[in-house]
Motif scaffolding. Structure first.
Motif: not given
Length: 468
Positions: A259-260, A267-268, A350-353
Protein backbone atom coordinates in the motif's frame (compact mmCIF):
# COMPACT_ATOMS: atom_id res chain seq x y z
CA UNK A 1 41.81 -23.92 26.99
CA UNK A 2 40.84 -20.51 28.37
CA UNK A 3 37.11 -19.96 28.76
CA UNK A 4 35.56 -17.15 26.73
CA UNK A 5 34.42 -14.07 28.64
CA UNK A 6 30.67 -14.20 29.21
CA UNK A 7 28.14 -11.44 29.93
CA UNK A 8 24.68 -12.35 31.22
CA UNK A 9 21.81 -9.98 30.46
CA UNK A 10 18.59 -9.94 32.49
CA UNK A 11 15.79 -8.12 30.63
CA UNK A 12 12.67 -6.84 32.31
CA UNK A 13 9.59 -8.85 31.27
CA UNK A 14 7.91 -7.72 28.07
CA UNK A 15 8.76 -7.28 24.40
CA UNK A 16 9.60 -3.57 24.63
CA UNK A 17 12.40 -4.29 27.13
CA UNK A 18 13.78 -7.37 25.41
CA UNK A 19 14.20 -5.75 21.99
CA UNK A 20 16.59 -2.90 22.92
CA UNK A 21 18.69 -5.19 25.12
CA UNK A 22 19.03 -7.73 22.30
CA UNK A 23 19.94 -4.94 19.87
CA UNK A 24 22.57 -3.64 22.33
CA UNK A 25 24.02 -7.16 22.59
CA UNK A 26 24.22 -7.37 18.80
CA UNK A 27 26.01 -4.02 18.62
CA UNK A 28 28.47 -5.05 21.33
CA UNK A 29 29.34 -8.32 19.58
CA UNK A 30 29.50 -6.66 16.18
CA UNK A 31 32.27 -4.39 17.44
CA UNK A 32 33.81 -6.75 20.03
CA UNK A 33 33.17 -10.41 19.21
CA UNK A 34 35.48 -11.72 21.93
CA UNK A 35 32.50 -12.07 24.29
CA UNK A 36 29.61 -14.49 24.53
CA UNK A 37 26.25 -13.26 25.79
CA UNK A 38 23.50 -15.18 27.55
CA UNK A 39 20.02 -13.82 28.21
CA UNK A 40 18.33 -14.97 31.42
CA UNK A 41 14.61 -14.31 30.92
CA UNK A 42 12.26 -13.80 33.92
CA UNK A 43 8.62 -14.58 33.16
CA UNK A 44 5.34 -15.43 34.87
CA UNK A 45 3.87 -17.24 31.84
CA UNK A 46 4.65 -18.51 28.35
CA UNK A 47 6.65 -16.15 26.15
CA UNK A 48 4.75 -14.30 23.45
CA UNK A 49 5.30 -15.47 19.88
CA UNK A 50 7.16 -12.21 19.15
CA UNK A 51 9.56 -12.71 22.07
CA UNK A 52 10.08 -16.35 21.14
CA UNK A 53 10.84 -15.36 17.55
CA UNK A 54 13.51 -12.87 18.66
CA UNK A 55 15.18 -15.36 20.99
CA UNK A 56 15.08 -18.21 18.49
CA UNK A 57 16.92 -16.12 15.89
CA UNK A 58 19.77 -14.83 18.07
CA UNK A 59 23.09 -14.70 16.20
CA UNK A 60 26.17 -16.82 17.10
CA UNK A 61 27.80 -16.06 20.45
CA UNK A 62 24.34 -15.30 21.89
CA UNK A 63 21.97 -17.70 23.63
CA UNK A 64 19.18 -17.61 26.19
CA UNK A 65 17.58 -19.42 29.12
CA UNK A 66 13.99 -18.81 30.16
CA UNK A 67 13.74 -18.88 33.95
CA UNK A 68 10.95 -21.03 35.46
CA UNK A 69 7.49 -19.50 35.14
CA UNK A 70 5.98 -17.85 38.20
CA UNK A 71 2.45 -19.15 37.75
CA UNK A 72 1.84 -19.04 41.52
CA UNK A 73 2.02 -15.20 41.68
CA UNK A 74 -0.21 -14.43 38.71
CA UNK A 75 -3.23 -13.59 40.88
CA UNK A 76 -1.16 -11.22 43.03
CA UNK A 77 0.26 -9.13 40.17
CA UNK A 78 -0.74 -5.44 40.20
CA UNK A 79 -2.31 -3.83 37.14
CA UNK A 80 0.43 -1.21 36.70
CA UNK A 81 3.00 -2.67 34.21
CA UNK A 82 6.20 -1.35 35.83
CA UNK A 83 5.25 -2.75 39.23
CA UNK A 84 4.29 -6.05 37.58
CA UNK A 85 7.67 -6.35 35.90
CA UNK A 86 9.61 -5.51 39.04
CA UNK A 87 7.67 -8.07 41.09
CA UNK A 88 8.23 -10.79 38.49
CA UNK A 89 11.99 -10.21 38.54
CA UNK A 90 12.12 -10.07 42.35
CA UNK A 91 10.39 -13.45 42.60
CA UNK A 92 12.73 -14.90 39.96
CA UNK A 93 15.94 -14.14 41.90
CA UNK A 94 16.34 -17.70 43.31
CA UNK A 95 16.16 -19.13 39.77
CA UNK A 96 18.56 -16.44 38.55
CA UNK A 97 21.11 -17.40 41.21
CA UNK A 98 21.07 -21.01 40.05
CA UNK A 99 21.61 -19.99 36.42
CA UNK A 100 24.48 -17.69 37.37
CA UNK A 101 26.13 -20.55 39.27
CA UNK A 102 25.78 -22.72 36.17
CA UNK A 103 27.30 -20.05 33.92
CA UNK A 104 30.25 -19.58 36.28
CA UNK A 105 30.97 -23.32 36.08
CA UNK A 106 30.88 -23.32 32.27
CA UNK A 107 32.21 -19.90 31.25
CA UNK A 108 34.32 -16.99 32.44
CA UNK A 109 31.34 -14.93 33.60
CA UNK A 110 32.43 -11.34 34.22
CA UNK A 111 29.30 -9.17 34.32
CA UNK A 112 25.54 -9.01 34.70
CA UNK A 113 23.58 -6.41 32.72
CA UNK A 114 20.15 -5.58 34.13
CA UNK A 115 17.18 -3.87 32.51
CA UNK A 116 15.43 -1.00 34.24
CA UNK A 117 12.92 -3.07 36.22
CA UNK A 118 15.41 -5.83 37.08
CA UNK A 119 17.23 -3.82 39.76
CA UNK A 120 16.02 -6.17 42.52
CA UNK A 121 18.48 -8.73 41.13
CA UNK A 122 21.47 -6.40 41.58
CA UNK A 123 22.64 -8.23 44.72
CA UNK A 124 23.17 -11.36 42.64
CA UNK A 125 26.12 -9.65 40.92
CA UNK A 126 27.50 -8.60 44.29
CA UNK A 127 27.06 -12.11 45.69
CA UNK A 128 29.26 -13.61 42.97
CA UNK A 129 31.74 -10.71 42.73
CA UNK A 130 30.65 -9.81 39.19
CA UNK A 131 30.52 -6.43 37.46
CA UNK A 132 26.99 -4.98 37.38
CA UNK A 133 25.61 -2.67 34.70
CA UNK A 134 22.19 -1.13 34.27
CA UNK A 135 20.90 -0.97 30.71
CA UNK A 136 18.52 1.98 30.73
CA UNK A 137 16.38 1.62 27.62
CA UNK A 138 14.75 5.04 28.03
CA UNK A 139 16.37 8.46 27.68
CA UNK A 140 18.78 10.50 29.78
CA UNK A 141 16.09 12.99 30.86
CA UNK A 142 14.09 10.23 32.57
CA UNK A 143 17.24 8.79 34.14
CA UNK A 144 18.21 12.23 35.46
CA UNK A 145 14.76 12.59 37.04
CA UNK A 146 14.96 9.14 38.61
CA UNK A 147 18.25 10.12 40.25
CA UNK A 148 16.52 13.21 41.66
CA UNK A 149 13.43 11.46 43.03
CA UNK A 150 14.92 10.12 46.32
CA UNK A 151 15.99 13.66 47.31
CA UNK A 152 12.53 15.01 46.49
CA UNK A 153 10.98 12.25 48.55
CA UNK A 154 13.12 13.02 51.59
CA UNK A 155 11.96 16.63 51.61
CA UNK A 156 8.27 15.72 51.42
CA UNK A 157 5.80 15.64 54.28
CA UNK A 158 2.53 14.73 52.57
CA UNK A 159 1.03 11.51 51.27
CA UNK A 160 0.96 12.69 47.63
CA UNK A 161 4.09 14.74 47.97
CA UNK A 162 4.73 15.83 44.37
CA UNK A 163 1.20 17.06 43.78
CA UNK A 164 1.08 18.70 47.21
CA UNK A 165 4.62 20.11 47.50
CA UNK A 166 5.48 20.98 43.92
CA UNK A 167 3.76 22.37 40.86
CA UNK A 168 6.81 21.81 38.67
CA UNK A 169 10.06 19.88 39.02
CA UNK A 170 13.46 20.91 37.66
CA UNK A 171 15.43 18.05 36.15
CA UNK A 172 19.23 18.45 36.13
CA UNK A 173 20.39 19.20 32.59
CA UNK A 174 17.00 20.40 31.29
CA UNK A 175 16.23 24.13 31.06
CA UNK A 176 12.46 23.72 30.94
CA UNK A 177 10.74 22.57 34.16
CA UNK A 178 8.35 19.63 34.03
CA UNK A 179 4.85 19.95 35.44
CA UNK A 180 4.10 17.26 38.00
CA UNK A 181 1.37 15.79 35.79
CA UNK A 182 3.97 15.26 33.03
CA UNK A 183 6.02 12.91 35.21
CA UNK A 184 5.69 9.09 35.20
CA UNK A 185 2.34 7.74 36.40
CA UNK A 186 3.59 6.15 39.69
CA UNK A 187 4.68 9.61 40.90
CA UNK A 188 1.02 10.59 41.29
CA UNK A 189 0.23 7.62 43.53
CA UNK A 190 0.06 7.72 47.31
CA UNK A 191 3.52 7.40 48.86
CA UNK A 192 2.25 4.39 50.80
CA UNK A 193 1.16 2.55 47.63
CA UNK A 194 3.10 -0.43 46.30
CA UNK A 195 3.37 1.31 42.93
CA UNK A 196 5.09 4.40 44.32
CA UNK A 197 7.30 2.47 46.75
CA UNK A 198 8.37 0.17 43.93
CA UNK A 199 9.52 3.11 41.79
CA UNK A 200 11.28 4.82 44.70
CA UNK A 201 13.13 1.59 45.49
CA UNK A 202 14.26 1.35 41.87
CA UNK A 203 15.54 4.94 41.92
CA UNK A 204 17.45 4.41 45.16
CA UNK A 205 19.41 1.56 43.55
CA UNK A 206 20.53 3.39 40.40
CA UNK A 207 23.89 4.46 41.82
CA UNK A 208 24.81 0.95 43.02
CA UNK A 209 25.87 -0.25 39.59
CA UNK A 210 29.39 -0.20 38.15
CA UNK A 211 27.97 1.70 35.20
CA UNK A 212 24.79 2.79 33.45
CA UNK A 213 24.35 2.16 29.72
CA UNK A 214 21.78 4.60 28.32
CA UNK A 215 20.04 4.24 24.97
CA UNK A 216 20.58 7.82 23.84
CA UNK A 217 23.19 9.91 22.02
CA UNK A 218 24.98 13.20 22.53
CA UNK A 219 23.20 15.34 19.93
CA UNK A 220 19.79 14.28 21.28
CA UNK A 221 20.32 14.97 25.01
CA UNK A 222 23.66 16.77 25.20
CA UNK A 223 23.14 18.90 28.33
CA UNK A 224 21.59 16.09 30.37
CA UNK A 225 24.34 13.65 29.40
CA UNK A 226 27.00 16.19 30.39
CA UNK A 227 25.41 16.71 33.82
CA UNK A 228 25.16 12.95 34.37
CA UNK A 229 28.77 12.35 33.38
CA UNK A 230 29.93 15.07 35.78
CA UNK A 231 28.34 13.30 38.76
CA UNK A 232 30.65 11.50 41.16
CA UNK A 233 30.35 7.73 41.59
CA UNK A 234 28.36 7.35 38.36
CA UNK A 235 29.79 6.00 35.09
CA UNK A 236 27.38 6.77 32.25
CA UNK A 237 27.74 5.31 28.75
CA UNK A 238 25.41 6.88 26.11
CA UNK A 239 25.62 4.26 23.36
CA UNK A 240 22.45 4.91 21.31
CA UNK A 241 20.43 5.13 19.28
CA UNK A 242 19.90 1.39 19.49
CA UNK A 243 16.89 0.39 17.42
CA UNK A 244 15.73 -2.65 15.50
CA UNK A 245 17.01 -3.08 11.97
CA UNK A 246 14.04 -5.22 10.95
CA UNK A 247 10.74 -6.33 12.42
CA UNK A 248 10.59 -9.68 14.16
CA UNK A 249 7.05 -10.37 12.96
CA UNK A 250 5.82 -10.38 9.36
CA UNK A 251 2.14 -9.94 10.24
CA UNK A 252 0.59 -7.37 7.84
CA UNK A 253 4.05 -6.78 6.31
CA UNK A 254 3.11 -7.36 2.69
CA UNK A 255 -0.18 -5.46 2.77
CA UNK A 256 1.39 -2.40 4.47
CA UNK A 257 4.44 -2.13 2.23
CA UNK A 258 2.45 -2.77 -0.95
CA UNK A 259 0.00 0.00 0.00
CA UNK A 260 2.82 2.44 0.87
CA UNK A 261 4.47 1.87 -2.50
CA UNK A 262 1.45 3.47 -4.15
CA UNK A 263 1.50 6.66 -2.03
CA UNK A 264 3.38 9.92 -2.75
CA UNK A 265 6.57 10.73 -0.80
CA UNK A 266 6.06 12.07 2.76
CA UNK A 267 2.27 11.95 2.40
CA UNK A 268 1.24 9.26 4.91
CA UNK A 269 0.69 9.59 8.67
CA UNK A 270 1.60 6.39 10.51
CA UNK A 271 -0.61 5.86 13.60
CA UNK A 272 0.52 3.33 16.19
CA UNK A 273 0.63 3.08 19.99
CA UNK A 274 3.47 0.62 20.44
CA UNK A 275 3.43 -2.96 21.65
CA UNK A 276 1.01 -2.43 24.53
CA UNK A 277 -0.91 0.84 24.17
CA UNK A 278 -4.69 0.88 23.83
CA UNK A 279 -7.37 3.57 23.57
CA UNK A 280 -10.81 3.74 25.15
CA UNK A 281 -13.84 3.18 22.93
CA UNK A 282 -14.69 6.89 22.93
CA UNK A 283 -11.09 7.88 22.15
CA UNK A 284 -10.87 5.35 19.35
CA UNK A 285 -13.88 6.98 17.69
CA UNK A 286 -12.59 10.53 18.14
CA UNK A 287 -9.28 9.55 16.56
CA UNK A 288 -11.09 7.84 13.68
CA UNK A 289 -13.24 10.88 12.95
CA UNK A 290 -10.20 13.16 13.25
CA UNK A 291 -8.28 11.13 10.69
CA UNK A 292 -11.28 11.15 8.37
CA UNK A 293 -11.93 14.90 8.66
CA UNK A 294 -8.25 15.78 8.15
CA UNK A 295 -8.23 14.28 4.67
CA UNK A 296 -4.66 13.10 5.31
CA UNK A 297 -3.47 9.73 4.07
CA UNK A 298 -2.91 7.38 7.01
CA UNK A 299 -1.79 3.88 7.98
CA UNK A 300 -3.39 3.02 11.33
CA UNK A 301 -2.70 0.04 13.63
CA UNK A 302 -5.96 -0.50 15.56
CA UNK A 303 -6.36 -2.46 18.79
CA UNK A 304 -9.43 -3.55 20.70
CA UNK A 305 -10.40 -0.58 22.91
CA UNK A 306 -9.97 -0.72 26.68
CA UNK A 307 -10.31 1.62 29.65
CA UNK A 308 -6.81 0.47 30.70
CA UNK A 309 -4.32 2.20 28.37
CA UNK A 310 -1.68 -0.52 28.87
CA UNK A 311 -4.05 -3.49 28.62
CA UNK A 312 -2.29 -5.07 25.64
CA UNK A 313 1.13 -5.06 27.29
CA UNK A 314 0.91 -8.54 28.84
CA UNK A 315 -2.48 -9.82 27.71
CA UNK A 316 -3.45 -11.21 24.32
CA UNK A 317 -6.49 -9.71 22.57
CA UNK A 318 -8.71 -12.07 20.59
CA UNK A 319 -11.51 -9.82 19.30
CA UNK A 320 -11.33 -8.21 15.85
CA UNK A 321 -10.44 -4.57 16.59
CA UNK A 322 -11.86 -3.37 13.27
CA UNK A 323 -15.32 -4.23 14.57
CA UNK A 324 -15.03 -1.35 17.07
CA UNK A 325 -14.50 1.40 14.47
CA UNK A 326 -17.31 3.86 13.65
CA UNK A 327 -19.95 2.53 11.27
CA UNK A 328 -18.91 3.09 7.67
CA UNK A 329 -15.46 4.44 8.55
CA UNK A 330 -13.50 1.86 6.56
CA UNK A 331 -15.67 2.36 3.47
CA UNK A 332 -15.53 6.17 3.66
CA UNK A 333 -11.74 6.27 4.06
CA UNK A 334 -10.72 3.41 1.77
CA UNK A 335 -9.14 5.80 -0.75
CA UNK A 336 -7.19 7.67 1.92
CA UNK A 337 -6.16 5.16 4.53
CA UNK A 338 -5.14 1.63 5.38
CA UNK A 339 -6.26 0.14 8.69
CA UNK A 340 -4.64 -3.05 10.01
CA UNK A 341 -5.46 -5.04 13.13
CA UNK A 342 -3.21 -5.17 16.20
CA UNK A 343 0.26 -5.13 14.64
CA UNK A 344 2.30 -3.64 11.78
CA UNK A 345 6.00 -3.76 10.80
CA UNK A 346 6.94 -0.41 12.32
CA UNK A 347 10.64 -0.58 11.40
CA UNK A 348 9.94 -1.05 7.71
CA UNK A 349 7.11 1.50 7.75
CA UNK A 350 9.04 4.37 9.36
CA UNK A 351 11.94 4.00 6.93
CA UNK A 352 9.59 4.15 3.91
CA UNK A 353 9.74 7.34 1.84
CA UNK A 354 5.93 7.64 1.79
CA UNK A 355 5.80 8.27 5.55
CA UNK A 356 5.54 11.96 6.45
CA UNK A 357 4.57 11.79 10.13
CA UNK A 358 4.16 9.47 13.09
CA UNK A 359 1.30 9.68 15.61
CA UNK A 360 2.92 7.86 18.52
CA UNK A 361 2.50 6.98 22.19
CA UNK A 362 6.09 8.25 22.65
CA UNK A 363 7.61 5.06 24.00
CA UNK A 364 11.38 5.55 23.87
CA UNK A 365 12.05 2.86 21.27
CA UNK A 366 9.44 4.37 18.94
CA UNK A 367 10.84 7.83 19.63
CA UNK A 368 14.34 6.76 18.61
CA UNK A 369 13.06 4.99 15.50
CA UNK A 370 11.28 8.17 14.46
CA UNK A 371 14.35 10.34 15.14
CA UNK A 372 16.71 8.02 13.25
CA UNK A 373 14.43 8.09 10.22
CA UNK A 374 13.80 11.84 10.43
CA UNK A 375 10.01 11.47 10.84
CA UNK A 376 8.23 14.28 12.76
CA UNK A 377 5.84 13.20 15.49
CA UNK A 378 2.43 13.82 16.96
CA UNK A 379 2.94 13.11 20.66
CA UNK A 380 0.07 11.09 22.16
CA UNK A 381 1.37 9.59 25.44
CA UNK A 382 -0.66 6.95 27.25
CA UNK A 383 1.16 5.65 30.34
CA UNK A 384 4.50 5.14 32.14
CA UNK A 385 7.11 7.80 31.25
CA UNK A 386 5.54 8.63 27.90
CA UNK A 387 4.32 12.09 29.01
CA UNK A 388 7.92 13.02 29.83
CA UNK A 389 9.09 11.83 26.42
CA UNK A 390 6.30 13.83 24.79
CA UNK A 391 7.35 16.97 26.67
CA UNK A 392 10.96 16.48 25.60
CA UNK A 393 10.00 15.95 21.95
CA UNK A 394 7.64 18.92 21.71
CA UNK A 395 9.04 21.57 24.09
CA UNK A 396 12.75 20.75 24.36
CA UNK A 397 13.73 19.21 21.01
CA UNK A 398 10.84 20.81 19.06
CA UNK A 399 10.49 17.90 16.63
CA UNK A 400 6.77 17.29 17.06
CA UNK A 401 3.41 18.65 18.17
CA UNK A 402 1.20 17.55 21.05
CA UNK A 403 -2.29 16.14 20.67
CA UNK A 404 -4.10 18.36 23.18
CA UNK A 405 -6.26 16.55 25.72
CA UNK A 406 -9.61 17.98 26.80
CA UNK A 407 -9.31 18.78 30.52
CA UNK A 408 -12.89 17.75 31.33
CA UNK A 409 -12.97 14.20 30.00
CA UNK A 410 -9.31 13.34 29.24
CA UNK A 411 -10.09 12.78 25.55
CA UNK A 412 -8.29 14.17 22.52
CA UNK A 413 -11.25 15.41 20.49
CA UNK A 414 -11.49 15.10 16.73
CA UNK A 415 -10.84 18.79 16.02
CA UNK A 416 -7.60 18.57 18.04
CA UNK A 417 -6.62 15.47 16.07
CA UNK A 418 -7.08 17.45 12.86
CA UNK A 419 -5.10 20.39 14.24
CA UNK A 420 -2.18 18.14 15.25
CA UNK A 421 -2.11 16.39 11.88
CA UNK A 422 -2.00 19.67 9.99
CA UNK A 423 0.75 20.86 12.38
CA UNK A 424 3.22 18.25 11.15
CA UNK A 425 1.95 17.53 7.65
CA UNK A 426 1.30 21.09 6.36
CA UNK A 427 2.52 24.70 6.66
CA UNK A 428 5.54 26.59 7.98
CA UNK A 429 5.53 24.92 11.40
CA UNK A 430 5.83 21.57 9.70
CA UNK A 431 8.86 22.72 7.68
CA UNK A 432 10.69 23.87 10.83
CA UNK A 433 9.91 20.61 12.63
CA UNK A 434 11.14 18.58 9.65
CA UNK A 435 14.35 20.56 9.49
CA UNK A 436 15.10 19.95 13.17
CA UNK A 437 14.36 16.24 13.12
CA UNK A 438 16.48 15.77 9.98
CA UNK A 439 19.38 17.39 11.86
CA UNK A 440 18.88 14.95 14.73
CA UNK A 441 18.75 12.08 12.25
CA UNK A 442 22.19 13.10 10.96
CA UNK A 443 23.41 13.37 14.56
CA UNK A 444 22.20 9.83 15.24
CA UNK A 445 24.13 8.47 12.27
CA UNK A 446 27.26 10.36 13.32
CA UNK A 447 27.04 9.01 16.88
CA UNK A 448 27.18 5.44 15.57
CA UNK A 449 29.94 6.09 13.05
CA UNK A 450 33.41 4.64 13.63
CA UNK A 451 34.66 7.64 15.62
CA UNK A 452 31.27 8.83 16.87
CA UNK A 453 30.38 9.63 20.47
CA UNK A 454 28.37 6.45 21.04
CA UNK A 455 31.09 4.20 19.64
CA UNK A 456 33.61 5.90 21.91
CA UNK A 457 31.33 5.27 24.90
CA UNK A 458 31.01 1.61 23.88
CA UNK A 459 34.79 1.29 23.62
CA UNK A 460 35.20 2.81 27.08
CA UNK A 461 32.75 0.23 28.45
CA UNK A 462 34.63 -2.65 26.79
CA UNK A 463 37.91 -1.46 28.32
CA UNK A 464 36.29 -1.80 31.78
CA UNK A 465 35.04 -5.29 30.92
CA UNK A 466 38.48 -6.39 29.76
CA UNK A 467 40.23 -4.97 32.80
CA UNK A 468 38.06 -6.96 35.21
Amino acid sequence: MEKKRCIAMIPSPGLSHLIPLVEFAKLLLQKHNEFIITFLIPTFGPLSSSMQSILNTLPPNMNFTVLPQLNNIQQDLPIEPATQMKLIVKNSVPFLIEEVKSLISKTHLIALVFSMFSTDAHDVAKQFNLLSYLFFSSGAVLFSFFLTLPNLDQSANTSKFLESCYETVNIPGVEIPFHVKELPDPILCERSSDTYKSLLDLCQKLTLFDGVIINTFTDLEQDVIRVLQEREKLCVYPIGPIIRKESNNETNMEVCLRWLENQPPSSVLFVSFGSGGTLSYQQLHELAFGLEISGCKFLWVVRVPSKNSSSAYFSKQNDDPLEYLPNGFLERTKDKGLVVASWAPQVEILVHESIGGFLSHCGWSSTLESVVNGVPMIAWPLFAEQKMNAKELVDVLKVGVRAKVDDENGIVKRDEVVKAIKGIMEGDESLEIRKRIKELSVGAANALSEHGSSMKALSDLVVKLHDY
